[in-house]
Scaffold this motif. Structure first.
Motif, PDB file in Angstrom:
ATOM      1  N   ILE A  55     -90.627  78.655 -37.357  1.00 23.01           N
ATOM      2  CA  ILE A  55     -89.830  77.826 -36.467  1.00 23.01           C
ATOM      3  C   ILE A  55     -89.658  78.610 -35.174  1.00 23.01           C
ATOM      4  CG2 ILE A  55     -87.561  76.802 -36.042  1.00 23.01           C
ATOM      5  CD1 ILE A  55     -87.338  76.355 -39.056  1.00 23.01           C
ATOM      6  N   VAL A  56     -89.906  77.966 -34.058  1.00 24.93           N
ATOM      7  CA  VAL A  56     -89.804  78.620 -32.762  1.00 24.93           C
ATOM      8  C   VAL A  56     -88.611  78.048 -32.008  1.00 24.93           C
ATOM      9  CG1 VAL A  56     -91.026  79.289 -30.673  1.00 24.93           C
ATOM     10  CG2 VAL A  56     -92.320  78.758 -32.744  1.00 24.93           C
ATOM     11  N   THR A  57     -87.768  78.916 -31.495  1.00 23.88           N
ATOM     12  CA  THR A  57     -86.573  78.484 -30.766  1.00 23.88           C
ATOM     13  C   THR A  57     -86.561  79.077 -29.366  1.00 23.88           C
ATOM     14  OG1 THR A  57     -85.253  80.361 -31.560  1.00 23.88           O
ATOM     15  CG2 THR A  57     -85.239  78.364 -32.904  1.00 23.88           C
ATOM     16  N   THR A  58     -85.966  78.341 -28.440  1.00 25.70           N
ATOM     17  CA  THR A  58     -85.719  78.855 -27.092  1.00 25.70           C
ATOM     18  C   THR A  58     -84.239  78.694 -26.801  1.00 25.70           C
ATOM     19  OG1 THR A  58     -86.207  76.716 -26.055  1.00 25.70           O
ATOM     20  CG2 THR A  58     -88.025  78.278 -26.280  1.00 25.70           C
ATOM     21  N   SER A  59     -83.766  79.487 -25.836  1.00 25.97           N
ATOM     22  CA  SER A  59     -82.324  79.519 -25.623  1.00 25.97           C
ATOM     23  C   SER A  59     -81.953  79.776 -24.169  1.00 25.97           C
ATOM     24  CB  SER A  59     -81.702  80.616 -26.504  1.00 25.97           C
ATOM     25  OG  SER A  59     -80.347  80.836 -26.189  1.00 25.97           O
ATOM     26  N   MET A  60     -80.698  79.458 -23.867  1.00 32.63           N
ATOM     27  CA  MET A  60     -80.152  79.763 -22.553  1.00 32.63           C
ATOM     28  C   MET A  60     -79.955  81.266 -22.373  1.00 32.63           C
ATOM     29  SD  MET A  60     -77.449  76.605 -22.085  1.00 32.63           S
ATOM     30  CE  MET A  60     -77.237  76.826 -20.324  1.00 32.63           C
ATOM     31  N   ASP A  61     -80.121  82.037 -23.456  1.00 34.67           N
ATOM     32  CA  ASP A  61     -80.023  83.501 -23.334  1.00 34.67           C
ATOM     33  C   ASP A  61     -81.334  84.128 -22.851  1.00 34.67           C
ATOM     34  OD1 ASP A  61     -81.736  83.535 -25.524  1.00 34.67           O
ATOM     35  OD2 ASP A  61     -80.265  84.298 -26.936  1.00 34.67           O
ATOM     36  N   MET A  62     -82.282  83.262 -22.442  1.00 31.86           N
ATOM     37  CA  MET A  62     -83.563  83.687 -21.846  1.00 31.86           C
ATOM     38  C   MET A  62     -84.515  84.329 -22.845  1.00 31.86           C
ATOM     39  SD  MET A  62     -82.354  85.058 -18.078  1.00 31.86           S
ATOM     40  CE  MET A  62     -81.124  86.215 -18.709  1.00 31.86           C
ATOM     41  N   SER A  63     -84.373  83.973 -24.119  1.00 31.76           N
ATOM     42  CA  SER A  63     -85.277  84.514 -25.129  1.00 31.76           C
ATOM     43  C   SER A  63     -85.902  83.397 -25.965  1.00 31.76           C
ATOM     44  CB  SER A  63     -84.540  85.490 -26.057  1.00 31.76           C
ATOM     45  OG  SER A  63     -83.658  84.800 -26.919  1.00 31.76           O
ATOM     46  N   THR A  64     -87.071  83.720 -26.532  1.00 31.92           N
ATOM     47  CA  THR A  64     -87.779  82.845 -27.469  1.00 31.92           C
ATOM     48  C   THR A  64     -87.939  83.613 -28.771  1.00 31.92           C
ATOM     49  OG1 THR A  64     -89.021  81.800 -25.673  1.00 31.92           O
ATOM     50  CG2 THR A  64     -89.924  81.580 -27.899  1.00 31.92           C
ATOM     51  N   LYS A  65     -87.670  82.940 -29.888  1.00 32.57           N
ATOM     52  CA  LYS A  65     -87.760  83.637 -31.165  1.00 32.57           C
ATOM     53  C   LYS A  65     -88.581  82.845 -32.177  1.00 32.57           C
ATOM     54  CE  LYS A  65     -83.565  86.304 -30.501  1.00 32.57           C
ATOM     55  NZ  LYS A  65     -82.420  86.989 -31.118  1.00 32.57           N
ATOM     56  N   PHE A  66     -89.363  83.604 -32.978  1.00 29.47           N
ATOM     57  CA  PHE A  66     -90.173  83.025 -34.042  1.00 29.47           C
ATOM     58  C   PHE A  66     -89.517  83.392 -35.374  1.00 29.47           C
ATOM     59  CE2 PHE A  66     -92.886  82.924 -30.486  1.00 29.47           C
ATOM     60  CZ  PHE A  66     -93.973  82.104 -30.743  1.00 29.47           C
ATOM     61  N   ILE A  67     -89.164  82.384 -36.152  1.00 27.35           N
ATOM     62  CA  ILE A  67     -88.459  82.581 -37.413  1.00 27.35           C
ATOM     63  C   ILE A  67     -89.384  82.263 -38.582  1.00 27.35           C
ATOM     64  CG2 ILE A  67     -86.397  82.003 -38.746  1.00 27.35           C
ATOM     65  CD1 ILE A  67     -85.905  83.231 -35.938  1.00 27.35           C
ATOM     66  N   ASP A  68     -89.487  83.185 -39.531  1.00 28.41           N
ATOM     67  CA  ASP A  68     -90.252  82.930 -40.742  1.00 28.41           C
ATOM     68  C   ASP A  68     -89.489  81.933 -41.601  1.00 28.41           C
ATOM     69  OD1 ASP A  68     -90.860  83.555 -43.762  1.00 28.41           O
ATOM     70  OD2 ASP A  68     -92.556  84.360 -42.630  1.00 28.41           O
ATOM     71  N   LEU A  69     -90.131  80.812 -41.906  1.00 29.24           N
ATOM     72  CA  LEU A  69     -89.430  79.734 -42.610  1.00 29.24           C
ATOM     73  C   LEU A  69     -89.019  80.137 -44.019  1.00 29.24           C
ATOM     74  CD1 LEU A  69     -88.405  76.850 -42.390  1.00 29.24           C
ATOM     75  CD2 LEU A  69     -90.634  76.041 -43.176  1.00 29.24           C
ATOM     76  N   LYS A  70     -89.808  80.972 -44.685  1.00 29.23           N
ATOM     77  CA  LYS A  70     -89.502  81.356 -46.067  1.00 29.23           C
ATOM     78  C   LYS A  70     -88.354  82.354 -46.155  1.00 29.23           C
ATOM     79  CE  LYS A  70     -94.085  80.480 -48.052  1.00 29.23           C
ATOM     80  NZ  LYS A  70     -95.230  81.074 -48.783  1.00 29.23           N
ATOM     81  N   THR A  71     -88.345  83.325 -45.244  1.00 31.89           N
ATOM     82  CA  THR A  71     -87.348  84.391 -45.335  1.00 31.89           C
ATOM     83  C   THR A  71     -86.175  84.207 -44.380  1.00 31.89           C
ATOM     84  OG1 THR A  71     -88.452  85.770 -43.666  1.00 31.89           O
ATOM     85  CG2 THR A  71     -89.186  85.980 -45.957  1.00 31.89           C
ATOM     86  N   GLY A  72     -86.384  83.414 -43.320  1.00 26.90           N
ATOM     87  CA  GLY A  72     -85.347  83.253 -42.313  1.00 26.90           C
ATOM     88  C   GLY A  72     -85.274  84.417 -41.347  1.00 26.90           C
TER      89      GLY A  72
END
Length: 325
Positions: free
Chosen positions: A195-212
């Motif tokens: 899962i890929v997220t973007t934020s107002m904190d100016m970062s993008t993060k990739f989350i492993d769906l199985k482990t979180g």
């Protein structure tokens, strides 16, 4: 009046934000659709009107014959692409609807999120709510996996990400304190393992769906990151920002790790709100608060076309599924 503009030639759709109409106007307004073309223009624009407030998300569905939209007026609507007529209106949320996304695997269901802190799955035909989940704060974004089995949503109060079983509505994972500010987008990777997220904190993060677990963090913008998209071929990943730029990451080769991402700039004069790859990954469309749509050649990292026609902020852009087919 809030408007959806579709383009018959290149087959993409965009939405515009607008100030709310009065209640007296709302009671009298009906949906309408017109083709508009300047004699010198090579591309026609279709204006679809009917929402009573800003349109926040839009996408093609039903083999590109329909368009699903979500609005600040508290409704989601299904439009016929050819006629521009409104097929259905869904009173989905008590307050603003931030986004609505259709399941690719089960096109008779779509998920929506809103300021009422709810995530809801809907039956397209009956308009019945199949299940709903909640966050502690406004649900700022929502997405549905490519295989149709999971839903992801995020809130702006506690910056929490939640994953739901698309069939039952049961929460299967919760990731807290992922970002330090409001999440602006949450999407599944093409093979649904991230899962890929973007934020107002100016970062993008990739989350492993199985482990979180957060497996990758990108921070290459100097202002709010408003959205992102990943090409279905798995090669390219793009982020767009209020800093007026788009960053392209070659994630197949990993060249961005040593060389940095490719920057697409100069053709937006204001904040960029959204971006979306064509199904074959060769093109990227971006829209912004400068009222401009820009089409980019991804491989050559150059702009191909700049389109204008909106009279207010562009909130979302989407290519159609049959692009180039």
């Amino acid at each position: 009046m809030p408007t959806i503009i579709t383009d018959k030639t290149s087959s993409f759709v965009s939405t515009r934000h607008s100030r709310k109409t009065s209640k007296s106007d709302t009671n009298l307004t009906k949906s309408s659709s017109t083709w508009q073309q300047d004699e010198r223009a090579k591309i026609r624009q279709r204006l679809i009107e009917g929402h009573q407030d800003g349109v926040n998300s839009v996408e093609f569905c039903f083999d590109d014959q329909k368009i699903l939209s979500a609005s600040t007026d508290g409704t989601c609507r299904l439009w016929d692409f050819d006629s521009g007529n409104e097929d259905k209106c869904y009173n989905t949320h008590d307050q603003h609807v931030t986004a609505a996304r259709m399941s690719r695997q089960n096109r008779f269901r779509f998920v929506s999120a809103g300021w009422d802190k709810k995530v809801c799955m809907w039956d397209v035909e009956t308009g019945q709510c199949l299940w709903s989940g909640s966050h502690k704060g406004i649900v700022s974004c929502v997405g549905i996996s490519n295989d149709g089995s999971s839903v992801v949503s995020a809130s702006d109060l506690d910056f929490t990400l939640k994953v739901w079983d698309a069939n039952t509505g049961q929460m299967t994972r919760e990731v807290k304190d992922l970002h330090t500010s409001t999440l602006t987008s949450c999407n599944f990777s093409p093979n649904d393992d991230r899962i890929v997220t973007t934020s107002m904190d100016m970062s993008t993060k990739f989350i492993d769906l199985k482990t979180g677990a957060n497996v990758l963090t990108l921070g290459d913008h100097i202002n709010i990151i408003s959205g992102c998209d990943m090409a279905r071929n798995g090669r390219w990943f793009a982020t767009c920002s209020w800093d007026k730029t788009i960053k392209l990451f070659d994630i197949a080769t990993g060249s961005y790790r040593s060389q940095g991402p490719i920057t697409l700039s100069k053709y937006h004069e204001g904040c960029i709100s959204s971006c979306h790859f064509s199904p074959d990954g060769s093109m990227l469309v971006s829209g912004g608060y400068d009222l401009n749509l820009v089409i980019w050649d991804v491989e050559n990292a150059i702009h191909k076309l700049k389109l204008q026609g909106h009279s207010d902020w562009i909130e979302d852009v989407r290519f159609n599924e049959g692009f180039y087919n």
